[in-house]
Design a protein around this motif. Structure first.
Motif, PDB file in Angstrom:
ATOM      1  N   LEU A  25       0.817  -1.215   0.000  1.00 30.60           N
ATOM      2  CA  LEU A  25       0.000   0.000   0.000  1.00 30.60           C
ATOM      3  C   LEU A  25       0.849   1.262   0.000  1.00 30.60           C
ATOM      4  O   LEU A  25       0.489   2.266  -0.640  1.00 30.60           O
ATOM      5  N   SER A  26       1.985   1.237   0.679  1.00 35.24           N
ATOM      6  CA  SER A  26       2.820   2.448   0.713  1.00 35.24           C
ATOM      7  C   SER A  26       3.324   2.806  -0.679  1.00 35.24           C
ATOM      8  O   SER A  26       3.348   3.988  -1.065  1.00 35.24           O
ATOM      9  N   VAL A  27       3.714   1.796  -1.470  1.00 34.96           N
ATOM     10  CA  VAL A  27       4.163   2.069  -2.834  1.00 34.96           C
ATOM     11  C   VAL A  27       3.013   2.593  -3.677  1.00 34.96           C
ATOM     12  O   VAL A  27       3.169   3.540  -4.465  1.00 34.96           O
ATOM     13  N   ALA A  28       1.828   1.987  -3.515  1.00 38.27           N
ATOM     14  CA  ALA A  28       0.661   2.449  -4.268  1.00 38.27           C
ATOM     15  C   ALA A  28       0.303   3.881  -3.909  1.00 38.27           C
ATOM     16  O   ALA A  28      -0.043   4.691  -4.787  1.00 38.27           O
ATOM     17  N   LYS A  29       0.401   4.234  -2.649  1.00 43.42           N
ATOM     18  CA  LYS A  29       0.104   5.611  -2.231  1.00 43.42           C
ATOM     19  C   LYS A  29       1.117   6.591  -2.814  1.00 43.42           C
ATOM     20  O   LYS A  29       0.758   7.702  -3.212  1.00 43.42           O
ATOM     21  N   ASN A  30       2.387   6.192  -2.888  1.00 41.29           N
ATOM     22  CA  ASN A  30       3.391   7.067  -3.491  1.00 41.29           C
ATOM     23  C   ASN A  30       3.107   7.302  -4.964  1.00 41.29           C
ATOM     24  O   ASN A  30       3.270   8.420  -5.474  1.00 41.29           O
ATOM     25  N   VAL A  31       2.673   6.241  -5.659  1.00 38.83           N
ATOM     26  CA  VAL A  31       2.343   6.394  -7.076  1.00 38.83           C
ATOM     27  C   VAL A  31       1.171   7.345  -7.248  1.00 38.83           C
ATOM     28  O   VAL A  31       1.188   8.247  -8.107  1.00 38.83           O
ATOM     29  N   CYS A  32       0.131   7.174  -6.443  1.00 37.06           N
ATOM     30  CA  CYS A  32      -1.047   8.051  -6.551  1.00 37.06           C
ATOM     31  C   CYS A  32      -0.691   9.498  -6.218  1.00 37.06           C
ATOM     32  O   CYS A  32      -1.152  10.431  -6.896  1.00 37.06           O
ATOM     33  N   ALA A  33       0.105   9.697  -5.172  1.00 35.97           N
ATOM     34  CA  ALA A  33       0.514  11.061  -4.823  1.00 35.97           C
ATOM     35  C   ALA A  33       1.332  11.695  -5.938  1.00 35.97           C
ATOM     36  O   ALA A  33       1.171  12.888  -6.249  1.00 35.97           O
ATOM     37  N   SER A  34       2.209  10.926  -6.573  1.00 31.42           N
ATOM     38  CA  SER A  34       3.005  11.466  -7.680  1.00 31.42           C
ATOM     39  C   SER A  34       2.118  11.840  -8.862  1.00 31.42           C
ATOM     40  O   SER A  34       2.355  12.855  -9.527  1.00 31.42           O
ATOM     41  N   LEU A  35       1.105  11.022  -9.129  1.00 33.76           N
ATOM     42  CA  LEU A  35       0.182  11.349 -10.215  1.00 33.76           C
ATOM     43  C   LEU A  35      -0.495  12.690  -9.976  1.00 33.76           C
ATOM     44  O   LEU A  35      -0.602  13.534 -10.878  1.00 33.76           O
ATOM     45  N   ILE A  36      -0.949  12.900  -8.755  1.00 27.27           N
ATOM     46  CA  ILE A  36      -1.651  14.148  -8.443  1.00 27.27           C
ATOM     47  C   ILE A  36      -0.679  15.327  -8.434  1.00 27.27           C
ATOM     48  O   ILE A  36      -1.009  16.427  -8.890  1.00 27.27           O
ATOM     49  N   GLN A  37       0.544  15.110  -7.946  1.00 29.33           N
ATOM     50  CA  GLN A  37       1.525  16.204  -7.953  1.00 29.33           C
ATOM     51  C   GLN A  37       1.872  16.617  -9.379  1.00 29.33           C
ATOM     52  O   GLN A  37       2.074  17.809  -9.655  1.00 29.33           O
ATOM     53  N   GLN A  38       1.930  15.663 -10.294  1.00 31.30           N
ATOM     54  CA  GLN A  38       2.196  16.012 -11.687  1.00 31.30           C
ATOM     55  C   GLN A  38       1.096  16.914 -12.230  1.00 31.30           C
ATOM     56  O   GLN A  38       1.357  17.832 -13.023  1.00 31.30           O
ATOM     57  N   LYS A  39      -0.125  16.669 -11.808  1.00 28.48           N
ATOM     58  CA  LYS A  39      -1.228  17.526 -12.250  1.00 28.48           C
ATOM     59  C   LYS A  39      -1.061  18.945 -11.722  1.00 28.48           C
ATOM     60  O   LYS A  39      -1.363  19.925 -12.403  1.00 28.48           O
TER      61      LYS A  39
END
Length: 791
Positions: A25-39
């Protein structure tokens, strides 16, 4: 011409929080946070939503209408412009420990499609779903797969599956009859289904491993720009009129400017501009009491609105061809600004045919078209040139402005003498250019890689009927020798200042109290320190080291001139001489210290030391060392850029030394006094530690001169005065870091016989002296002024 893609995108991130993700879950959360930060940075106008799968509760619109379906799916954030709450929502996600709770990935996709439709309906948006999951839960309604795929196609929704702990085999067809589904686990079945869905939806839909997604999200990228026409007008070529559109192709991207907010809040600052007369500063002038004026010499000529309207140039929007010239007659150095792509207007098939015919004819004849361009009505006309580009079925022109006579600068330069060189020098330079030729180096690297691949996988014996394999390997080597990925490709070389800005803003947004991060490591590999390990040019610089050393040996820096060598005048050291370490000190001394351009030719790293470590770039001018000052005083070199008459705050060290070394009357006393004033002035106007290094260098120079000229009292008295000025004031860190820790101390008798301080007294000179009650350099409070509130 295909239609332009939508300028904005609505997307939903589905995060798997079921018990299957407890280790990921921690890796998945990092991926999701990076997606939103790119936006946030690169697509601020996009919309984003977050859906959590496998939650104990169920919160979504479809479940409200059908309570028995779409369970364990929670819309944690609706589809809208993302903000800081989205990152907090991602960070707050926890894994559901209940092993009996799972969710259907197809149901999650349908809920995401519904959330997007609720936000944008039928508006012109791109639509995308990101599914971050291990996909280990049961899929209850596989029979609805075809309907779901058709629905995604109808709405134009792309699916990106970021698989956690997926199998590496992605090529097997999920719909193939050869697959024994009974032998596959539930997770493997879901992976096959998702691979099949992405294959059916098209190229924008894909399945990627989570580690590949992390690398892709961490890679450098540029801000998304919508494909909008810069201008639409009519291109006149004689009696032919073709509607065309101009799109910006290349334009310098500036760093975004900082706005202003209220210190304790997010409210923007409102500017209030007022005008006052110089003679009556207490009376505000309204619009009726002000007129525009044109500065004509020392006079100001007032003009009214009628005059301004009559002064405007009258013109009609359009682009007119003035003639055609050979393309090689257009000097590249006169092209102004960025370039624009010229295409026929979308939907005009007749105009597109005529436009394509002109492009092909210009390309075959190697001609460029000179045009007069007016962007909009009553805009100032400009001259431009259009170059043809015909690649396959794509015919376009590239437009760039060319100058008028008023825009050109004409200079006269002295003819360079003795630039022909000896045969050995010419050959050494030619070898260096060849060794640093990017294209040839790339071909050599590709050929060597292909040869290593052939050595690792030798072709079978001639007896075996595998001639196709041999020819294929030979073809691979030949294609590799023809060139691979281009070094310093524009698409892969990013602006270091802009990328550093983005990284710093992102870090400040996520961690408001943490210090701003340094240069991103990805930028250092492509845009800054070329000689550092991992840089794209490091192999090139390493392989060309012998050629650069050969050039350095044949073209050493010139030796310093003797004092008064130039017609009885003291020698001058200009900025380029100091930058190249020329005529300041003996080249052997510079080489021993590992400095100078000659050392760079040998090591390949700007500013590298003899051990090969790169010296980081600094935003200010390199500090003058004590050795520089000693050698300058010994040789009598004028380090300024001219005959200095006073010590300046812009360059206090060089102007001070120039004034001390001036021939004629003794200027030492005046130079010392002016240097003291310059140091105090710099401390008065500095913003933080901005001018601290300059003041430190000035102190070192002053100490050296006082020792040489027998004026220790002047330096010791000023050092005490400086301590009282800074130690109790706003510049205490300057005294600690740039004076005490830098080793600048009072002059003892052992260094200068005229001093009245022993070594012990010099070390304890400041210990028992209390600081002044207030800083000497502080200005007294001024009287209130009506202009204090003006910008």
């Amino acid at each position: 011409m295909s239609a332009a893609p939508p300028a904005r995108e609505a997307s939903v991130v589905i995060v798997d929080t079921s018990h299957h993700m407890r280790d990921h879950l921690s890796v998945a959360k990092n991926v999701c946070a990076s997606l939103i930060q790119q936006k946030f940075v690169f697509a601020p106008r996009d919309l984003v939503g977050v859906v959590a799968g496998g939650t104990a509760a169920t919160v979504n619109r479809l479940n409200t209408a059908a309570p028995a379906e779409y369970q364990n799916l929670t819309v944690t954030r609706p589809v809208m412009s993302p903000n800081a709450d989205y990152l907090k929502a991602i960070d707050a996600l926890t894994c559901n420990p209940d092993t009996s709770v799972s969710f259907d990935v197809l149901d999650a996709i349908v809920v995401a499609v519904d959330a997007i439709h609720e936000a944008v309906a039928d508006k012109k948006y791109g639509r995308r779903i990101f599914l971050v999951s291990s996909c280990a839960g049961a899929v209850k309604r596989k029979e609805q797969l075809a309907a779901i795929i058709d629905g995604l196609k109808a709405r134009g929704v792309a699916l990106v599956v970021i698989g956690v702990d997926f199998d590496d085999d992605e090529d097997e067809d999920a719909a193939s009859a050869n697959i024994d589904w009974a032998k596959l686990t539930m997770k493997q079945q879901n992976e096959k289904v998702l691979h099949f869905m992405c294959a059916q939806l098209g190229q924008e839909s894909l399945v990627v491993a989570v580690h590949d997604a992390v690398s892709a999200l961490g890679a450098l990228r540029k801000k998304h720009l919508a494909q909008r026409a810069y201008c639409k007008c009519v291109l006149d070529i004689g009696d032919i009129r073709i509607p065309v559109a101009l799109f910006v192709k290349a334009l310098k991207q500036s760093i975004p400017s900082f706005g202003k907010l209220v210190a304790k809040g997010d409210e923007p600052v409102v500017y209030d501009r007022r005008y006052f007369s110089v003679r009556k500063p207490d009376v505000e002038l309204d619009a009726s009491e002000r007129v525009k004026a044109y500065r004509y010499g020392r006079s100001a000529i007032p003009v009214n609105d009628v005059d301004v309207a009559q002064m405007k140039f009258k013109s009609e929007r359009g682009m007119s061809a003035l003639g055609f010239v050979p393309a090689e007659q257009i000097p590249l150095h006169i092209l102004q600004g960025g370039s624009k792509m010229l295409t026929p207007v979308h939907g005009d098939t007749i105009g597109a045919g005529a436009f394509g015919a002109f492009v092909i004819a210009m390309h075959e004849l190697k001609r460029a078209m000179i045009v007069r361009f007016v962007r909009c009505t009553n805009a100032n006309p400009v001259l431009g040139v259009c170059f043809p580009s015909s690649k396959g079925d794509k015919q376009v022109m590239y437009y760039a402005n060319i100058p008028f006579a008023e825009d050109l600068r004409h200079y006269t330069f002295r003819k360079l003498d003795n630039v022909h060189g000896t045969p050995d020098e010419k050959k050494a330079i030619a070898d260096l250019v060849d060794a640093m030729d990017l294209d040839k180096f790339e071909r050599r690297q590709a050929a060597a890689a292909a040869g290593a691949d052939l050595a690792a996988h030798p072709s079978p014996s001639p007896a075996a009927p595998t001639g196709a394999t041999v020819s294929s390997s030979a073809g691979t080597a030949e294609s590799a020798a023809a060139g691979g990925a281009k070094l310093l490709s524009i698409k892969e070389t990013f602006d270091p200042a802009l990328q550093h800005y983005y990284a710093a803003v992102r870090e400040r947004y996520l961690r408001p109290d943490a210090p701003v991060a340094g240069m991103p490591p990805q930028v250092a590999k492509t845009s800054t320190n070329w000689g550092a390990p991992g840089s794209v040019l490091e192999p090139l610089l390493s392989s060309s080291a012998p050629q650069r050393k050969r050039v350095r040996d044949l073209l050493p820096p010139p030796a310093p001139k003797a004092d008064g060598a130039a017609a009885g005048k003291g020698s001058k050291t200009y900025w380029f001489q100091k930058a190249g370490e020329v005529a300041i000190e003996d080249p052997a001394v510079k080489a021993a210290r590992g400095e100078g351009a000659a050392h760079y030719l040998a090591s390949g790293t700007p500013g590298a030391t003899t051990t090969g470590a790169a010296t980081p770039a600094t935003p200010h001018t390199p500090s003058t060392t004590a050795a520089d000052v000693e050698d300058a005083l010994r040789v009598g070199v004028d380090l300024s850029t001219g005959a200095a008459m006073h010590v300046t705050t812009v360059d206090p060290v060089n102007t001070f030394l120039a004034l001390v070394n001036r021939k004629g009357e003794d200027h030492v006393a005046r130079a010392l006094h002016e240097l003291q004033e310059a140091i105090l002035q710099l401390l008065k106007v500095t913003v933080g530690p901005q001018y601290y290094p300059r003041c430190q260098d000035a102190l070192r120079a002053m100490r050296q001169v006082c020792v040489r000229e027998g004026e220790p009292g002047a330096f010791n008295s000023f050092l005490l005065h400086l301590m009282l000025t800074t130690k109790a004031g706003a510049h205490a860190s300057f005294w600690t870091e740039n004076v005490v820790n830098a080793g600048i101390r009072a002059i003892p008798k052992s260094e200068c016989p005229e001093s009245d301080l022993t070594d012990d007294a010099a070390r304890t000179f400041f210990d028992d002296r209390a600081p002044a009650p207030r800083a000497i350099i502080d200005d007294p409070a001024d009287e209130p002024s009506i202009f204090d509130d003006l910008e």
